[in-house]
Design a protein around this motif. Structure first.
Motif, PDB file in Angstrom:
ATOM      1  N   MET A   1      31.807   4.044  30.545  1.00 12.71           N
ATOM      2  CA  MET A   1      31.787   5.500  30.525  1.00 12.71           C
ATOM      3  C   MET A   1      30.564   5.953  29.730  1.00 12.71           C
ATOM      4  O   MET A   1      30.275   5.420  28.673  1.00 12.71           O
ATOM      5  CB  MET A   1      33.074   6.013  29.877  1.00 12.71           C
ATOM      6  N   ASN A   2      29.870   6.944  30.254  1.00 14.90           N
ATOM      7  CA  ASN A   2      28.674   7.387  29.551  1.00 14.90           C
ATOM      8  C   ASN A   2      29.026   8.261  28.352  1.00 14.90           C
ATOM      9  O   ASN A   2      30.147   8.744  28.208  1.00 14.90           O
ATOM     10  CB  ASN A   2      27.702   8.084  30.512  1.00 14.90           C
ATOM     11  N   SER A   3      28.027   8.499  27.499  1.00 14.38           N
ATOM     12  CA  SER A   3      28.275   9.215  26.249  1.00 14.38           C
ATOM     13  C   SER A   3      28.649  10.683  26.483  1.00 14.38           C
ATOM     14  O   SER A   3      29.381  11.265  25.681  1.00 14.38           O
ATOM     15  CB  SER A   3      27.058   9.111  25.336  1.00 14.38           C
ATOM     16  N   LEU A   4      28.153  11.299  27.559  1.00 16.35           N
ATOM     17  CA  LEU A   4      28.529  12.684  27.836  1.00 16.35           C
ATOM     18  C   LEU A   4      30.014  12.801  28.161  1.00 16.35           C
ATOM     19  O   LEU A   4      30.692  13.718  27.690  1.00 16.35           O
ATOM     20  CB  LEU A   4      27.694  13.253  28.986  1.00 16.35           C
ATOM     21  N   MET A   5      30.513  11.889  28.959  1.00 20.03           N
ATOM     22  CA  MET A   5      31.940  11.924  29.283  1.00 20.03           C
ATOM     23  C   MET A   5      32.788  11.619  28.051  1.00 20.03           C
ATOM     24  O   MET A   5      33.857  12.220  27.863  1.00 20.03           O
ATOM     25  CB  MET A   5      32.257  10.950  30.421  1.00 20.03           C
ATOM     26  N   LYS A   6      32.318  10.723  27.197  1.00 19.62           N
ATOM     27  CA  LYS A   6      33.055  10.443  25.961  1.00 19.62           C
ATOM     28  C   LYS A   6      33.133  11.698  25.096  1.00 19.62           C
ATOM     29  O   LYS A   6      34.175  12.004  24.521  1.00 19.62           O
ATOM     30  CB  LYS A   6      32.396   9.300  25.190  1.00 19.62           C
ATOM     31  N   GLU A   7      32.011  12.409  25.012  1.00 19.82           N
ATOM     32  CA  GLU A   7      31.995  13.645  24.233  1.00 19.82           C
ATOM     33  C   GLU A   7      32.950  14.684  24.828  1.00 19.82           C
ATOM     34  O   GLU A   7      33.669  15.365  24.095  1.00 19.82           O
ATOM     35  CB  GLU A   7      30.576  14.219  24.150  1.00 19.82           C
ATOM     36  N   LEU A   8      32.959  14.794  26.138  1.00 17.61           N
ATOM     37  CA  LEU A   8      33.897  15.715  26.788  1.00 17.61           C
ATOM     38  C   LEU A   8      35.334  15.350  26.456  1.00 17.61           C
ATOM     39  O   LEU A   8      36.144  16.234  26.131  1.00 17.61           O
ATOM     40  CB  LEU A   8      33.713  15.700  28.309  1.00 17.61           C
ATOM     41  N   GLU A   9      35.660  14.086  26.531  1.00 14.45           N
ATOM     42  CA  GLU A   9      37.028  13.671  26.230  1.00 14.45           C
ATOM     43  C   GLU A   9      37.409  13.978  24.787  1.00 14.45           C
ATOM     44  O   GLU A   9      38.537  14.382  24.514  1.00 14.45           O
ATOM     45  CB  GLU A   9      37.226  12.200  26.581  1.00 14.45           C
ATOM     46  N   LEU A  10      36.473  13.820  23.861  1.00 15.92           N
ATOM     47  CA  LEU A  10      36.744  14.182  22.465  1.00 15.92           C
ATOM     48  C   LEU A  10      37.021  15.672  22.340  1.00 15.92           C
ATOM     49  O   LEU A  10      37.949  16.096  21.637  1.00 15.92           O
ATOM     50  CB  LEU A  10      35.561  13.790  21.574  1.00 15.92           C
ATOM     51  N   ARG A  11      36.206  16.476  23.022  1.00 18.34           N
ATOM     52  CA  ARG A  11      36.382  17.927  22.951  1.00 18.34           C
ATOM     53  C   ARG A  11      37.692  18.367  23.605  1.00 18.34           C
ATOM     54  O   ARG A  11      38.416  19.198  23.048  1.00 18.34           O
ATOM     55  CB  ARG A  11      35.209  18.635  23.623  1.00 18.34           C
ATOM     56  N   TRP A  12      37.992  17.839  24.786  1.00 20.60           N
ATOM     57  CA  TRP A  12      39.252  18.198  25.456  1.00 20.60           C
ATOM     58  C   TRP A  12      40.447  17.815  24.604  1.00 20.60           C
ATOM     59  O   TRP A  12      41.396  18.574  24.471  1.00 20.60           O
ATOM     60  CB  TRP A  12      39.375  17.514  26.806  1.00 20.60           C
ATOM     61  N   THR A  13      40.400  16.609  24.042  1.00 27.15           N
ATOM     62  CA  THR A  13      41.515  16.137  23.223  1.00 27.15           C
ATOM     63  C   THR A  13      41.735  17.069  22.037  1.00 27.15           C
ATOM     64  O   THR A  13      42.868  17.462  21.748  1.00 27.15           O
ATOM     65  CB  THR A  13      41.269  14.689  22.754  1.00 27.15           C
ATOM     66  N   ALA A  14      40.663  17.452  21.361  1.00 28.92           N
ATOM     67  CA  ALA A  14      40.783  18.359  20.214  1.00 28.92           C
ATOM     68  C   ALA A  14      41.319  19.719  20.652  1.00 28.92           C
ATOM     69  O   ALA A  14      42.203  20.293  19.995  1.00 28.92           O
ATOM     70  CB  ALA A  14      39.428  18.509  19.525  1.00 28.92           C
TER      71      ALA A  14
ATOM     72  N   THR B   1      32.291  23.598  25.876  1.00 31.90           N
ATOM     73  CA  THR B   1      32.813  22.444  26.613  1.00 31.90           C
ATOM     74  C   THR B   1      32.642  22.646  28.111  1.00 31.90           C
ATOM     75  O   THR B   1      32.274  21.724  28.840  1.00 31.90           O
ATOM     76  CB  THR B   1      34.282  22.186  26.242  1.00 31.90           C
ATOM     77  N   GLU B   2      32.863  23.860  28.585  1.00 31.94           N
ATOM     78  CA  GLU B   2      32.638  24.147  30.000  1.00 31.94           C
ATOM     79  C   GLU B   2      31.173  23.948  30.367  1.00 31.94           C
ATOM     80  O   GLU B   2      30.859  23.422  31.441  1.00 31.94           O
ATOM     81  CB  GLU B   2      33.085  25.577  30.329  1.00 31.94           C
ATOM     82  N   GLY B   3      30.272  24.348  29.486  1.00 32.78           N
ATOM     83  CA  GLY B   3      28.844  24.129  29.727  1.00 32.78           C
ATOM     84  C   GLY B   3      28.503  22.651  29.812  1.00 32.78           C
ATOM     85  O   GLY B   3      27.700  22.228  30.653  1.00 32.78           O
ATOM     86  N   LEU B   4      29.134  21.866  28.943  1.00 29.38           N
ATOM     87  CA  LEU B   4      28.902  20.426  28.987  1.00 29.38           C
ATOM     88  C   LEU B   4      29.459  19.820  30.267  1.00 29.38           C
ATOM     89  O   LEU B   4      28.851  18.924  30.864  1.00 29.38           O
ATOM     90  CB  LEU B   4      29.509  19.744  27.754  1.00 29.38           C
ATOM     91  N   MET B   5      30.594  20.329  30.731  1.00 35.03           N
ATOM     92  CA  MET B   5      31.159  19.850  31.998  1.00 35.03           C
ATOM     93  C   MET B   5      30.170  20.093  33.142  1.00 35.03           C
ATOM     94  O   MET B   5      29.944  19.216  33.979  1.00 35.03           O
ATOM     95  CB  MET B   5      32.484  20.574  32.295  1.00 35.03           C
TER      96      MET B   5
ATOM     97  N   PHE C   1      35.616  25.477  38.900  1.00 37.50           N
ATOM     98  CA  PHE C   1      34.845  24.569  38.054  1.00 37.50           C
ATOM     99  C   PHE C   1      33.631  25.303  37.515  1.00 37.50           C
ATOM    100  O   PHE C   1      32.968  26.007  38.259  1.00 37.50           O
ATOM    101  CB  PHE C   1      34.399  23.344  38.880  1.00 37.50           C
ATOM    102  N   PRO C   2      33.344  25.179  36.248  1.00 38.86           N
ATOM    103  CA  PRO C   2      33.869  24.297  35.211  1.00 38.86           C
ATOM    104  C   PRO C   2      34.867  24.950  34.257  1.00 38.86           C
ATOM    105  O   PRO C   2      34.997  24.506  33.120  1.00 38.86           O
ATOM    106  CB  PRO C   2      32.601  23.907  34.460  1.00 38.86           C
ATOM    107  N   GLN C   3      35.576  25.973  34.679  1.00 36.92           N
ATOM    108  CA  GLN C   3      36.509  26.634  33.773  1.00 36.92           C
ATOM    109  C   GLN C   3      37.656  25.717  33.362  1.00 36.92           C
ATOM    110  O   GLN C   3      38.162  24.935  34.167  1.00 36.92           O
ATOM    111  CB  GLN C   3      37.084  27.890  34.428  1.00 36.92           C
ATOM    112  N   ILE C   4      38.030  25.848  32.107  1.00 40.55           N
ATOM    113  CA  ILE C   4      39.127  25.059  31.536  1.00 40.55           C
ATOM    114  C   ILE C   4      40.328  25.980  31.353  1.00 40.55           C
ATOM    115  O   ILE C   4      40.215  27.012  30.690  1.00 40.55           O
ATOM    116  CB  ILE C   4      38.734  24.466  30.168  1.00 40.55           C
ATOM    117  N   PRO C   5      41.478  25.634  31.916  1.00 38.59           N
ATOM    118  CA  PRO C   5      42.666  26.463  31.711  1.00 38.59           C
ATOM    119  C   PRO C   5      43.260  26.199  30.329  1.00 38.59           C
ATOM    120  O   PRO C   5      44.202  25.444  30.175  1.00 38.59           O
ATOM    121  CB  PRO C   5      43.602  26.018  32.839  1.00 38.59           C
TER     122      PRO C   5
END
Length: 99
Positions: free
Chosen positions: A1-14, A33-37, A81-85
């Motif tokens: 998994m690339n570092s961008l996806m890892k960062e997204l997962e950290l942000r979503w989890t938080a 986070t939506e911008g990063l997505m 996409f890329p909106q987060i509910p």
């Protein structure tokens, strides 16, 4: 998994963990986070579907159900996409008068 996806997962989890606990979520946190997505998709690090699947996994861990379980199978029709509910729980409202 690339570092961008890892960062997204950290942000979503938080984000989802905070919301599941009843805490507020600053809009800037969701918007960044939506911008990063969107950036992940633009640089071809992952497809929009792969991003959604990863986000759904983080949502499931925090809430115990999928995004579709909370918002319906067609949730992307309402949150393109890329909106987060990601919303906080509604505060209880009690009438202040008898009227």
């Amino acid at each position: 998994m690339n570092s961008l996806m890892k960062e997204l997962e950290l942000r979503w989890t938080a984000m989802f963990t905070a919301l599941a606990a009843g805490d507020d979520l600053p809009p800037t946190r969701r918007l960044r986070t939506e911008g990063l997505m969107e950036a992940v998709v633009l640089v071809d690090a992952a497809s929009a579907q792969e991003v959604d699947e990863a986000m759904d996994g983080c949502y499931l861990q925090a809430f115990g159900k999928t995004i579709a379980g909370d918002f319906g199978e067609d949730w992307r029709a309402f949150y393109p996409f890329p909106q987060i509910p990601a919303m906080g729980r509604r505060a209880p409202v009690y009438p202040s008068t008898r009227d």
